[in-house]
Scaffold this motif. Structure first.
Motif, short mmCIF file in Angstrom:
data_model
loop_
_atom_site.label_atom_id
_atom_site.label_comp_id
_atom_site.label_asym_id
_atom_site.label_seq_id
_atom_site.Cartn_x
_atom_site.Cartn_y
_atom_site.Cartn_z
N LEU A 38 32.63 -36.23 -39.22
CA LEU A 38 32.36 -37.43 -38.42
C LEU A 38 32.41 -37.18 -36.92
O LEU A 38 31.95 -38.02 -36.14
CB LEU A 38 33.36 -38.54 -38.77
CG LEU A 38 33.33 -39.12 -40.17
CD1 LEU A 38 34.31 -40.29 -40.26
CD2 LEU A 38 31.92 -39.55 -40.58
N ALA A 39 32.98 -36.04 -36.52
CA ALA A 39 33.13 -35.75 -35.09
C ALA A 39 33.86 -36.91 -34.40
O ALA A 39 34.90 -37.34 -34.87
CB ALA A 39 31.78 -35.43 -34.47
N SER A 40 33.27 -37.46 -33.35
CA SER A 40 33.98 -38.46 -32.55
C SER A 40 34.10 -39.83 -33.21
O SER A 40 34.81 -40.70 -32.67
CB SER A 40 33.33 -38.61 -31.18
OG SER A 40 33.63 -37.49 -30.38
N LEU A 41 33.48 -40.05 -34.34
CA LEU A 41 33.76 -41.30 -35.07
C LEU A 41 35.21 -41.32 -35.53
O LEU A 41 35.76 -42.39 -35.83
CB LEU A 41 32.83 -41.47 -36.26
CG LEU A 41 31.33 -41.63 -35.96
CD1 LEU A 41 30.59 -42.11 -37.21
CD2 LEU A 41 31.08 -42.59 -34.80
N THR A 42 35.87 -40.15 -35.55
CA THR A 42 37.31 -40.07 -35.79
C THR A 42 38.06 -40.95 -34.79
O THR A 42 39.08 -41.57 -35.13
CB THR A 42 37.79 -38.61 -35.65
OG1 THR A 42 37.04 -37.78 -36.53
CG2 THR A 42 39.28 -38.48 -35.94
N LYS A 43 37.55 -41.01 -33.56
CA LYS A 43 38.23 -41.76 -32.50
C LYS A 43 38.34 -43.25 -32.83
O LYS A 43 39.35 -43.88 -32.52
CB LYS A 43 37.47 -41.60 -31.18
CG LYS A 43 37.45 -40.19 -30.59
CD LYS A 43 36.61 -40.18 -29.32
CE LYS A 43 36.70 -38.87 -28.55
NZ LYS A 43 35.97 -37.77 -29.19
N VAL A 44 37.28 -43.81 -33.43
CA VAL A 44 37.29 -45.25 -33.66
C VAL A 44 37.83 -45.61 -35.05
O VAL A 44 38.61 -46.55 -35.19
CB VAL A 44 35.90 -45.88 -33.43
CG1 VAL A 44 35.60 -45.92 -31.94
CG2 VAL A 44 34.79 -45.13 -34.17
N LEU A 45 37.41 -44.88 -36.07
CA LEU A 45 37.92 -45.17 -37.41
C LEU A 45 39.41 -44.87 -37.48
O LEU A 45 40.18 -45.64 -38.07
CB LEU A 45 37.15 -44.36 -38.45
CG LEU A 45 37.40 -44.71 -39.92
CD1 LEU A 45 36.21 -44.29 -40.79
CD2 LEU A 45 38.67 -44.09 -40.49
N GLY A 46 39.83 -43.78 -36.85
CA GLY A 46 41.21 -43.33 -36.97
C GLY A 46 42.11 -43.74 -35.82
O GLY A 46 42.91 -44.66 -35.94
N GLY A 90 37.15 -41.09 -49.92
CA GLY A 90 36.36 -39.90 -49.63
C GLY A 90 36.63 -39.32 -48.27
O GLY A 90 36.00 -38.33 -47.88
N ALA A 91 37.56 -39.92 -47.52
CA ALA A 91 37.84 -39.48 -46.16
C ALA A 91 39.06 -38.58 -46.13
O ALA A 91 40.07 -38.86 -46.79
CB ALA A 91 38.07 -40.69 -45.26
N PHE A 113 36.56 -36.01 -41.93
CA PHE A 113 35.37 -35.96 -42.79
C PHE A 113 35.37 -37.23 -43.64
O PHE A 113 36.43 -37.68 -44.09
CB PHE A 113 35.40 -34.73 -43.70
CG PHE A 113 35.16 -33.44 -42.98
CD1 PHE A 113 33.94 -32.78 -43.09
CD2 PHE A 113 36.16 -32.87 -42.20
CE1 PHE A 113 33.73 -31.59 -42.42
CE2 PHE A 113 35.95 -31.68 -41.52
CZ PHE A 113 34.73 -31.03 -41.64
N ALA A 114 34.19 -37.80 -43.87
CA ALA A 114 34.13 -39.02 -44.68
C ALA A 114 32.73 -39.19 -45.23
O ALA A 114 31.75 -38.62 -44.73
CB ALA A 114 34.53 -40.24 -43.86
N THR A 115 32.63 -40.01 -46.26
CA THR A 115 31.35 -40.32 -46.90
C THR A 115 30.76 -41.59 -46.29
O THR A 115 31.45 -42.36 -45.62
CB THR A 115 31.52 -40.53 -48.40
OG1 THR A 115 32.28 -41.73 -48.62
CG2 THR A 115 32.24 -39.35 -49.05
N LEU A 116 29.50 -41.82 -46.59
CA LEU A 116 28.86 -43.07 -46.17
C LEU A 116 29.61 -44.27 -46.74
O LEU A 116 29.83 -45.26 -46.04
CB LEU A 116 27.40 -43.07 -46.63
CG LEU A 116 26.58 -44.30 -46.26
CD1 LEU A 116 26.43 -44.42 -44.74
CD2 LEU A 116 25.20 -44.23 -46.93
N GLY A 117 30.05 -44.16 -47.99
CA GLY A 117 30.78 -45.25 -48.62
C GLY A 117 32.06 -45.59 -47.90
O GLY A 117 32.46 -46.77 -47.84
N ASP A 118 32.74 -44.59 -47.35
CA ASP A 118 33.96 -44.84 -46.60
C ASP A 118 33.68 -45.68 -45.36
O ASP A 118 34.43 -46.61 -45.04
CB ASP A 118 34.62 -43.53 -46.17
CG ASP A 118 35.13 -42.72 -47.35
OD1 ASP A 118 35.76 -43.30 -48.24
OD2 ASP A 118 34.90 -41.50 -47.36
N LEU A 119 32.60 -45.36 -44.66
CA LEU A 119 32.28 -46.10 -43.44
C LEU A 119 31.78 -47.51 -43.76
O LEU A 119 32.05 -48.45 -43.01
CB LEU A 119 31.26 -45.33 -42.60
CG LEU A 119 31.90 -44.39 -41.57
CD1 LEU A 119 32.68 -43.28 -42.25
CD2 LEU A 119 30.86 -43.80 -40.62
#
Length: 332
Positions: free
Chosen positions: A55-63, A177-178, A222-228
């Motif tokens: 996910l790269a920087s999507l880690t910043k917002v999801l996590g 899946g994350a 790392f995550a799947t489409l379903g996780d997001l």
């Protein structure tokens, strides 16, 4: 297929990306798509549903942002608290708000940054950063802002930021899946090494996060489409969990910079359909748009760094986002 679906499919046709997994979210529907290849070198491999992406920087917002918002709801911290109160050795006047909106103005040069061991890299990032005249006047996106927020959260909760994300976000929200330690066989590869003829698979692509490991809140997930999709439904309020900071998220969709610079805590902001949308991108080819009140969104996961970085992707991504927002503004 919508115009957005066609535009994403065209990325594959034009060899901008090998493949893509994406979802278009509406109040009563979620349309998901998987197309193209997971990798093209050293051998071709088709993209499968439920594969995990870096996910790269999507880690910043999801996590990291989510853990911060939890801390706000628990009254352990406020957005205008100083990071220096929580990070030993950090002496700049930067607040959580400035770091999370990338208006901190922090800048610093670190020689041989990508060859330093984790402890030395963290120390260098803490000591080298100085506030510049950009502070509160300009949005300058830098990973160090979210690294600092992560280290402050480590002090607040007493655990590495990636452990906090796993125990406070991934597990309680059911994002099965994350992971920061995924099964490589289930991951979409990123870069390809021409010399060794090997792909990077299941290991974070970002150099700083690869060094910092569990202490990086800037990338690594790392995550799947379903996780997001599932996380988006918590943002929309169509799913609930005690661990999700719903009250703090409801306050998120507004400019939270001092001088109207167009960012909120963690997320960028975009305008469409008469509303502000949460928006974020990731270097590996990921991007995410959400409008909580309208319960609409777009999630796109690609591996634009395979077999090597594709610079043409950036302009095409921006066109897709603009087109999607324009269609969201159009009458049904």
């Amino acid at each position: 297929m919508t115009e957005t679906d066609d535009a994403i499919t065209q990325l594959i046709t034009d060899h901008i990306v090998p493949g893509a997994s994406w979802a278009v979210l509406a109040p009563d529907s979620v349309a998901t798509h998987v197309a193209g290849m997971a990798q093209v070198l050293p051998t071709a491999e088709p993209l499968r549903p439920n594969m995990a992406y870096d996910l790269a920087s999507l880690t910043k917002v999801l996590g990291t942002t989510t853990v911060f918002l939890q801390a706000v709801e628990e009254k352990r911290v406020t957005p205008d608290a100083a990071l220096a109160d929580f990070i030993p050795g950090f002496h700049q006047p930067t607040t959580f708000r400035q770091a999370l909106t990338h208006t901190s103005g922090l800048e610093g040069y670190i020689p041989h940054r990508d060859s330093l061991p984790a402890k030395a890299l963290k120390a260098a990032l803490i000591e080298a950063m100085q506030v510049t005249g950009e502070c509160d006047r300009q949005v300058v996106y830098r990973d160090v802002n979210l690294l600092l927020v992560g280290w402050a959260l480590e002090t607040i909760y007493g655990a590495p930021i990636q452990d906090l994300i796993e125990t406070r976000v991934l597990t309680p929200l059911g994002l099965s899946g994350a992971s920061f330690h995924p099964d490589p066989a289930q991951c979409v590869p990123t870069s390809y090494d021409d010399t060794t003829q090997r792909v990077r698979r299941g290991l974070v692509h970002d150099p700083k996060s690869a060094i910092l490991g569990a202490h990086s809140g800037a990338a690594g997930l790392f995550a799947t489409l379903g996780d997001l999709v599932r996380f988006s439904e918590f943002v929309f309020g169509t799913r609930q969990a005690a661990a999700f900071p719903a009250l703090a998220y409801r306050d998120l969709v507004r400019d939270q910079t001092k001088n109207g610079l167009g960012r909120t805590l963690g997320w960028d902001l975009r305008q469409g359909a008469g509303a502000l949308w949460l928006y974020h991108t990731g270097y590996t080819g990921t991007f995410w748009l959400l409008q909580p009140q309208l319960q609409r969104g777009l999630i796109v996961l690609t591996n634009r760094v395979h077999p090597r970085v594709n610079l043409d992707f950036l302009a095409r991504r921006d066109e897709i986002v603009a087109g999607f927002l324009a269609s969201a503004s159009s009458p049904a």
